[in-house]
Write a protein that holds these residues in place. Sequence first.
Motif, PDB file in Angstrom:
ATOM      1  N   ILE A  28       1.111  -1.382   0.066  1.00 52.32           N
ATOM      2  CA  ILE A  28      -0.089  -0.132  -0.515  1.00 52.32           C
ATOM      3  C   ILE A  28       1.147   1.289  -0.278  1.00 52.32           C
ATOM      4  CG2 ILE A  28      -2.101   1.161   1.531  1.00 52.32           C
ATOM      5  CD1 ILE A  28      -2.913  -1.221   0.351  1.00 52.32           C
ATOM      6  N   ALA A  29       0.980   2.341  -1.045  1.00 55.63           N
ATOM      7  CA  ALA A  29       1.200   2.856  -1.342  1.00 55.63           C
ATOM      8  C   ALA A  29       0.814   4.335  -0.661  1.00 55.63           C
ATOM      9  CB  ALA A  29       1.931   3.658  -2.564  1.00 55.63           C
ATOM     10  N   ALA A  30      -0.586   4.904  -0.709  1.00 59.16           N
ATOM     11  CA  ALA A  30      -0.875   5.626  -0.090  1.00 59.16           C
ATOM     12  C   ALA A  30      -2.305   5.350  -0.033  1.00 59.16           C
ATOM     13  CB  ALA A  30      -1.186   6.578  -1.271  1.00 59.16           C
ATOM     14  N   VAL A  31      -3.491   5.483   1.155  1.00 58.22           N
ATOM     15  CA  VAL A  31      -4.048   5.104   1.895  1.00 58.22           C
ATOM     16  C   VAL A  31      -5.359   7.285   1.392  1.00 58.22           C
ATOM     17  CG1 VAL A  31      -3.937   3.456   2.620  1.00 58.22           C
ATOM     18  CG2 VAL A  31      -4.652   5.785   4.030  1.00 58.22           C
ATOM     19  N   GLY A  32      -6.560   6.857   0.461  1.00 50.14           N
ATOM     20  CA  GLY A  32      -7.899   7.761   0.372  1.00 50.14           C
ATOM     21  C   GLY A  32      -8.482   7.491   2.497  1.00 50.14           C
ATOM     22  N   GLU A  33      -9.343   8.516   1.751  1.00 45.86           N
ATOM     23  CA  GLU A  33      -9.827   9.319   3.386  1.00 45.86           C
ATOM     24  C   GLU A  33     -10.878   8.306   3.549  1.00 45.86           C
ATOM     25  OE1 GLU A  33     -12.878  13.408   3.890  1.00 45.86           O
ATOM     26  OE2 GLU A  33     -11.908  13.177   3.187  1.00 45.86           O
ATOM     27  N   GLY A  34     -11.354   7.929   4.809  1.00 44.73           N
ATOM     28  CA  GLY A  34     -11.880   6.799   5.498  1.00 44.73           C
ATOM     29  C   GLY A  34     -11.510   4.820   5.342  1.00 44.73           C
ATOM     30  N   VAL A  35     -10.829   5.243   4.706  1.00 45.49           N
ATOM     31  CA  VAL A  35      -9.459   3.941   4.885  1.00 45.49           C
ATOM     32  C   VAL A  35      -9.151   2.640   6.395  1.00 45.49           C
ATOM     33  CG1 VAL A  35      -7.718   2.496   3.568  1.00 45.49           C
ATOM     34  CG2 VAL A  35      -9.350   4.120   2.012  1.00 45.49           C
ATOM     35  N   THR A  36      -9.942   2.480   6.112  1.00 43.40           N
ATOM     36  CA  THR A  36      -9.526   1.138   7.848  1.00 43.40           C
ATOM     37  C   THR A  36      -8.836   0.287   7.278  1.00 43.40           C
ATOM     38  OG1 THR A  36     -12.576   0.217   7.655  1.00 43.40           O
ATOM     39  CG2 THR A  36     -12.313   2.514   8.904  1.00 43.40           C
ATOM     40  N   ARG A  37      -9.022  -0.748   6.520  1.00 44.12           N
ATOM     41  CA  ARG A  37      -8.228  -1.933   6.101  1.00 44.12           C
ATOM     42  C   ARG A  37      -7.109  -1.823   6.328  1.00 44.12           C
ATOM     43  NH1 ARG A  37     -10.236  -5.205   2.813  1.00 44.12           N
ATOM     44  NH2 ARG A  37     -10.228  -7.323   4.365  1.00 44.12           N
ATOM     45  N   PHE A  38      -6.909  -1.441   5.834  1.00 46.36           N
ATOM     46  CA  PHE A  38      -4.884  -0.724   5.769  1.00 46.36           C
ATOM     47  C   PHE A  38      -5.194   0.011   5.957  1.00 46.36           C
ATOM     48  CE2 PHE A  38      -7.209  -5.115   2.702  1.00 46.36           C
ATOM     49  CZ  PHE A  38      -6.666  -5.927   2.805  1.00 46.36           C
ATOM     50  N   ALA A  39      -3.141   0.675   6.156  1.00 44.02           N
ATOM     51  CA  ALA A  39      -2.519   1.134   6.504  1.00 44.02           C
ATOM     52  C   ALA A  39      -1.257   1.158   5.266  1.00 44.02           C
ATOM     53  CB  ALA A  39      -2.123   1.223   7.733  1.00 44.02           C
ATOM     54  N   VAL A  40      -1.185   2.128   5.283  1.00 48.51           N
ATOM     55  CA  VAL A  40       0.342   2.799   4.360  1.00 48.51           C
ATOM     56  C   VAL A  40       1.837   2.170   4.736  1.00 48.51           C
ATOM     57  CG1 VAL A  40       2.271   4.017   3.676  1.00 48.51           C
ATOM     58  CG2 VAL A  40       0.005   4.890   3.796  1.00 48.51           C
ATOM     59  N   GLY A  41       1.986   0.959   3.802  1.00 48.01           N
ATOM     60  CA  GLY A  41       3.044  -0.198   3.901  1.00 48.01           C
ATOM     61  C   GLY A  41       2.575  -2.036   4.062  1.00 48.01           C
ATOM     62  N   ASP A  42       1.288  -1.838   4.651  1.00 42.44           N
ATOM     63  CA  ASP A  42       0.910  -3.095   4.209  1.00 42.44           C
ATOM     64  C   ASP A  42       0.824  -3.950   3.428  1.00 42.44           C
ATOM     65  OD1 ASP A  42      -0.101  -2.712   7.029  1.00 42.44           O
ATOM     66  OD2 ASP A  42      -2.295  -2.579   6.619  1.00 42.44           O
ATOM     67  N   ARG A  43       1.368  -5.006   3.419  1.00 40.90           N
ATOM     68  CA  ARG A  43       1.645  -5.762   1.574  1.00 40.90           C
ATOM     69  C   ARG A  43       0.249  -6.510   1.525  1.00 40.90           C
ATOM     70  NH1 ARG A  43       4.352 -10.314   2.719  1.00 40.90           N
ATOM     71  NH2 ARG A  43       5.915 -10.281   0.941  1.00 40.90           N
ATOM     72  N   VAL A  44      -0.550  -6.451   0.354  1.00 42.12           N
ATOM     73  CA  VAL A  44      -1.635  -7.289  -0.453  1.00 42.12           C
ATOM     74  C   VAL A  44      -1.932  -8.252  -1.180  1.00 42.12           C
ATOM     75  CG1 VAL A  44      -3.172  -5.818   1.058  1.00 42.12           C
ATOM     76  CG2 VAL A  44      -1.646  -5.086  -0.899  1.00 42.12           C
ATOM     77  N   VAL A  45      -3.049  -8.247  -1.392  1.00 46.46           N
ATOM     78  CA  VAL A  45      -3.284  -9.778  -2.417  1.00 46.46           C
ATOM     79  C   VAL A  45      -4.125  -8.737  -3.145  1.00 46.46           C
ATOM     80  CG1 VAL A  45      -1.845 -11.752  -2.715  1.00 46.46           C
ATOM     81  CG2 VAL A  45      -4.004 -11.531  -2.133  1.00 46.46           C
ATOM     82  N   ASN A  46      -4.187  -8.758  -4.907  1.00 48.18           N
ATOM     83  CA  ASN A  46      -5.980  -8.394  -5.132  1.00 48.18           C
ATOM     84  C   ASN A  46      -6.871  -9.635  -4.826  1.00 48.18           C
ATOM     85  OD1 ASN A  46      -4.096  -9.370  -7.714  1.00 48.18           O
ATOM     86  ND2 ASN A  46      -6.763  -9.387  -8.307  1.00 48.18           N
ATOM     87  N   THR A  47      -8.136  -8.860  -4.922  1.00 47.75           N
ATOM     88  CA  THR A  47      -8.993 -10.229  -4.901  1.00 47.75           C
ATOM     89  C   THR A  47      -9.400 -10.526  -6.617  1.00 47.75           C
ATOM     90  OG1 THR A  47     -10.858  -9.389  -4.494  1.00 47.75           O
ATOM     91  CG2 THR A  47     -10.076 -10.220  -2.343  1.00 47.75           C
ATOM     92  N   PHE A  48     -10.120 -11.526  -6.817  1.00 45.51           N
ATOM     93  CA  PHE A  48     -10.065 -12.025  -8.425  1.00 45.51           C
ATOM     94  C   PHE A  48     -11.202 -10.918  -8.689  1.00 45.51           C
ATOM     95  CE2 PHE A  48     -12.276 -14.018 -11.584  1.00 45.51           C
ATOM     96  CZ  PHE A  48     -11.235 -14.574 -12.831  1.00 45.51           C
ATOM     97  N   HIS A  49     -12.282 -11.398  -7.989  1.00 47.46           N
ATOM     98  CA  HIS A  49     -13.965  -9.990  -7.838  1.00 47.46           C
ATOM     99  C   HIS A  49     -13.558  -8.779  -7.142  1.00 47.46           C
ATOM    100  CE1 HIS A  49     -15.819 -13.586 -10.275  1.00 47.46           C
ATOM    101  NE2 HIS A  49     -14.878 -14.640  -9.310  1.00 47.46           N
ATOM    102  N   THR A  50     -13.778  -7.861  -7.583  1.00 46.16           N
ATOM    103  CA  THR A  50     -14.143  -6.377  -7.457  1.00 46.16           C
ATOM    104  C   THR A  50     -14.724  -6.580  -6.092  1.00 46.16           C
ATOM    105  OG1 THR A  50     -13.396  -5.973  -9.369  1.00 46.16           O
ATOM    106  CG2 THR A  50     -13.335  -4.348  -7.481  1.00 46.16           C
ATOM    107  N   ASN A  51     -16.262  -6.793  -6.291  1.00 48.84           N
ATOM    108  CA  ASN A  51     -17.128  -6.944  -5.098  1.00 48.84           C
ATOM    109  C   ASN A  51     -17.584  -7.837  -4.328  1.00 48.84           C
ATOM    110  OD1 ASN A  51     -17.544  -3.852  -5.558  1.00 48.84           O
ATOM    111  ND2 ASN A  51     -18.014  -4.139  -7.084  1.00 48.84           N
TER     112      ASN A  51
END
Length: 294
Positions: A28-51
Amino acid sequence: MTCSFLDGDHFTNGPGSLIPVSDAAGEIAAVGEGVTRFAVGDRVVNTFHTNWIGGRLPAAETLRGYGNAQDGQLAQYRAVSENALAALPESLTYEQGATLPCAAVTAWTARHAAEAGRRRAHPRHRRCLAVRPAAGEGARARVIATTSSAAKAAKLTGLGADTVIDYVETPEWGQAVLDATGGRGADRIVEVGGPGTFAQSLVAAGTHHAEIVLVGFVGTGGAPIGFMDLFRSGATVRKTWVGSREDTEVLVRRLAVRPIGPVIDSVHPFGDADAAFRHFAGRGNFGKVVIAAP
Ligand SMILES: NC(=O)c1ccc[n+]([C@@H]2O[C@H](COP(=O)([O-])OP(=O)(O)OC[C@H]3O[C@@H](n4cnc5c(N)ncnc54)[C@H](OP(=O)(O)O)[C@@H]3O)[C@@H](O)[C@H]2O)c1
């Protein structure tokens, strides 16, 4: 961001020259307003389905594929919803993480049926896509795989397949599965051939109420499905479509504590992504083709 891709469906551009590739891992390089699940620096993978967070697959999700209907992951930076990501543990590299969103999650849901809210205990025989997770289980499944390549057969055996059947040399491989299981047949069949292989899968299922999980359609020209064959088998037929975020999170957590090492065929530099596509198109890969972040 590091990406991998699975098959032709997921790297061809859709209308309007979309960014290709369905799977990625990154930081995660930056987070937008209201983001609570992740913070800058967290390591993540995407999910195949967006929603698709959990429960059953929302119908509209089948029309939103990365690389097909919306921009995919072959990028240095992507702006994505926090809901379309899962945490990547430190024990997995970005290259390994990038192999997980589609193929590994599909293998997982083919086994665990979380979408359908059902679980079946200890399937003993299966084939193809799910060799790695099946062979990695503690109370281990007995694995039967099909391939037409002697080199792949040796690698499948190395990964833990108990029996490998050459479906070109043995076109009646359903009978070969019966023979290999003392006439009983497979308990769960991961069906990746579709129209070309379903009739053989039905033979391989025997008559003891096995489960056939519909995954893919790489095979063509198979025999039509006989209603009485289906009836006699008593088989349950279920579809899987990769999996939800919940499925992804469960799988990733599982890999973190019991790593079974995704199979990576090759890692290509981001600046030469074309080479990765060409390599994949040549069908010589065994395991995932990864494009590394610059
Ligand atoms: N529903 C989902 O969630 C989902 C998710 C991911 C992928 N898929 C689909 O699943 C399919 C397979 O993808 P994959 O990446 O697993 O492909 P793959 O790595 O090529 O594996 C397919 C396996 O099936 C074997 N096979 C091919 N034709 C066969 C036949 N006629 N009889 C028996 N075995 C046969 C192949 O043998 P060889 O080694 O000889 O090629 C190979 O071992 C694709 O259609 C893909 O779009 C669906």
